[in-house]
Design a protein around this motif. Structure first.
Motif: not given
Length: 162
Positions: A101-103, A105
């Motif tokens: 999810t961080s990637q 975002s």
């Protein structure tokens, strides 16, 4: 062409998850910095040898590369270290879901802003909604659903690897 890209992206996701599990197991025996060193060194050897086989002397052709791209390897140190620690503290599935999810975002941010030499892609609210739906899924995965009567096995505390 898009089919090949999708297959490669799926394979990359599987390999990241597999590598993260392996890294976690190595870390149990050695420590975070030893694990990071081993992972990056074996990755260097493998990529260097494959590059020599595939590209030959063009392996060393760096004349059209921005100097600041050289920090990529140092960023890799942070990636491996943080993944190993995140898995130790959160478990593989929860840690990987947060990482992905961080990637996504940050990819949305970099694309929308055209940062780091990327072609600027217009931001849409649908893209943001997609990321938020994934975040909601992670929250449901982690905190929703039924709990069994058995207590969860506590995660090992971070040990200092000096």
């Amino acid at each position: 062409m898009i089919f090949t890209g999708i297959l490669l992206a799926l394979l990359a996701g599987a390999l990241v998850s597999l590598q993260t599990v392996f890294n976690s197991k190595v870390n149990e025996k050695t420590g975070s910095w030893s694990t990071t060193t081993m992972v990056l060194f074996t990755g260097f050897l493998a990529s260097f040898l494959i590059s020599l086989l595939v590209e030959g002397k063009n392996t060393f052709s760096f004349q059209h590369m921005q100097p600041w791209y050289w920090i990529s390897g140092a960023i890799g140190v942070g990636v491996v270290f943080c993944l190993v620690q995140g898995m130790k503290l959160l478990g593989p599935t929860f840690a990987i879901s947060i990482v992905l999810t961080s990637q996504l975002s940050f990819a949305l941010l970099f694309d929308s802003m055209g940062w780091l030499g990327l072609e600027k892609i217009p931001f849409s609210w649908n893209q943001l909604l997609g990321v938020l739906v994934i975040v909601g899924g992670i929250v449901l995965f982690k905190f929703g659903g039924s709990r069994s009567n058995t207590a969860e096995k506590p995660r090992r505390a971070l040990r200092s690897d000096s």
